[in-house]
Design a protein around this motif. Structure first.
Motif, PDB file in Angstrom:
ATOM      1  N   TYR A  21      38.053  50.473  49.423  1.00  0.00           N
ATOM      2  CA  TYR A  21      38.949  49.745  48.719  1.00  0.00           C
ATOM      3  C   TYR A  21      40.373  50.125  48.846  1.00  0.00           C
ATOM      4  N   PHE A  22      41.130  49.058  48.662  1.00  0.00           N
ATOM      5  CA  PHE A  22      42.590  49.116  48.514  1.00  0.00           C
ATOM      6  C   PHE A  22      43.115  48.720  47.168  1.00  0.00           C
ATOM      7  N   TYR A  23      44.211  49.549  46.853  1.00  0.00           N
ATOM      8  CA  TYR A  23      44.790  49.384  45.529  1.00  0.00           C
ATOM      9  C   TYR A  23      46.240  49.621  45.678  1.00  0.00           C
ATOM     10  N   LEU A  24      46.976  48.920  44.902  1.00  0.00           N
ATOM     11  CA  LEU A  24      48.360  48.978  44.680  1.00  0.00           C
ATOM     12  C   LEU A  24      48.695  50.181  43.576  1.00  0.00           C
ATOM     13  N   ARG A  25      49.277  51.303  43.761  1.00  0.00           N
ATOM     14  CA  ARG A  25      49.399  52.085  42.528  1.00  0.00           C
ATOM     15  C   ARG A  25      50.949  52.748  42.473  1.00  0.00           C
ATOM     16  N   ARG A  26      51.128  52.945  41.466  1.00  0.00           N
ATOM     17  CA  ARG A  26      52.391  53.839  40.956  1.00  0.00           C
ATOM     18  C   ARG A  26      52.077  55.100  40.405  1.00  0.00           C
ATOM     19  N   SER A  27      52.911  56.138  40.836  1.00  0.00           N
ATOM     20  CA  SER A  27      52.705  57.353  40.229  1.00  0.00           C
ATOM     21  C   SER A  27      54.022  57.666  39.492  1.00  0.00           C
ATOM     22  N   ASP A  28      54.061  58.190  38.376  1.00  0.00           N
ATOM     23  CA  ASP A  28      55.207  58.609  37.453  1.00  0.00           C
ATOM     24  C   ASP A  28      55.094  59.900  37.264  1.00  0.00           C
ATOM     25  N   ARG A  29      56.114  60.756  37.610  1.00  0.00           N
ATOM     26  CA  ARG A  29      56.045  62.208  37.130  1.00  0.00           C
ATOM     27  C   ARG A  29      56.808  62.402  36.032  1.00  0.00           C
ATOM     28  N   PHE A  30      56.485  63.450  34.979  1.00  0.00           N
ATOM     29  CA  PHE A  30      57.161  63.814  34.056  1.00  0.00           C
ATOM     30  C   PHE A  30      56.711  65.067  33.573  1.00  0.00           C
ATOM     31  N   LYS A  31      57.642  65.850  32.814  1.00  0.00           N
ATOM     32  CA  LYS A  31      57.432  66.968  32.281  1.00  0.00           C
ATOM     33  C   LYS A  31      57.137  67.226  30.743  1.00  0.00           C
ATOM     34  N   THR A  32      56.281  67.891  30.351  1.00  0.00           N
ATOM     35  CA  THR A  32      55.919  68.138  28.974  1.00  0.00           C
ATOM     36  C   THR A  32      55.486  69.628  28.873  1.00  0.00           C
ATOM     37  N   GLY A  34      56.947  72.172  29.898  1.00  0.00           N
ATOM     38  CA  GLY A  34      57.114  72.980  31.087  1.00  0.00           C
ATOM     39  C   GLY A  34      56.303  72.761  32.022  1.00  0.00           C
ATOM     40  N   GLU A  35      55.429  71.856  32.038  1.00  0.00           N
ATOM     41  CA  GLU A  35      54.310  71.507  32.891  1.00  0.00           C
ATOM     42  C   GLU A  35      54.702  70.092  33.476  1.00  0.00           C
ATOM     43  N   SER A  36      54.465  70.051  34.754  1.00  0.00           N
ATOM     44  CA  SER A  36      54.750  68.692  35.433  1.00  0.00           C
ATOM     45  C   SER A  36      53.503  68.093  35.619  1.00  0.00           C
ATOM     46  N   LYS A  37      53.571  66.850  35.025  1.00  0.00           N
ATOM     47  CA  LYS A  37      52.371  65.960  35.268  1.00  0.00           C
ATOM     48  C   LYS A  37      52.612  64.674  35.739  1.00  0.00           C
ATOM     49  N   GLU A  38      51.472  64.153  36.179  1.00  0.00           N
ATOM     50  CA  GLU A  38      51.699  62.878  37.094  1.00  0.00           C
ATOM     51  C   GLU A  38      50.780  61.593  36.319  1.00  0.00           C
TER      52      GLU A  38
END
Length: 90
Positions: A21-32, A34-38
């Protein structure tokens, strides 16, 4: 506005059969703390390869039928062509 998002391919195996299956996806990175999350946000589901390519072909021929949620995000014919190439190459 620069559009963000890319085509991903998801494989699912059920009863020994492989489905993609195919999807259009966006990934946003942020820090909380001191940890980097996506954070992953799925913008649109194209379905299986055959359905996705048929849908993109029809959008390429008639821009008026591109879903409103994608046009509101600023996607255009150039994006449709790019997505089609990405799906064909995966």
């Amino acid at each position: 506005m620069k559009q963000v998002g890319y085509i991903i391919r998801h494989l699912k195996i059920k009863n020994g059969k492989e489905y993609e299956y195919f999807y259009l996806r966006r990934s946003d990175r942020f820090k909380t703390s001191g940890e980097s999350k996506e954070k992953r946000t799925y913008l649109y589901s194209f379905g299986n390869r055959k359905k996705a390519l048929a849908q993109l072909d029809s959008w390429e021929n008639d821009l008026g039928i591109i879903p409103k949620e994608l046009t509101e995000l600023g996607y255009s014919l150039e994006d449709v062509k790019k997505w089609k190439q990405e799906i064909e190459s995966k």
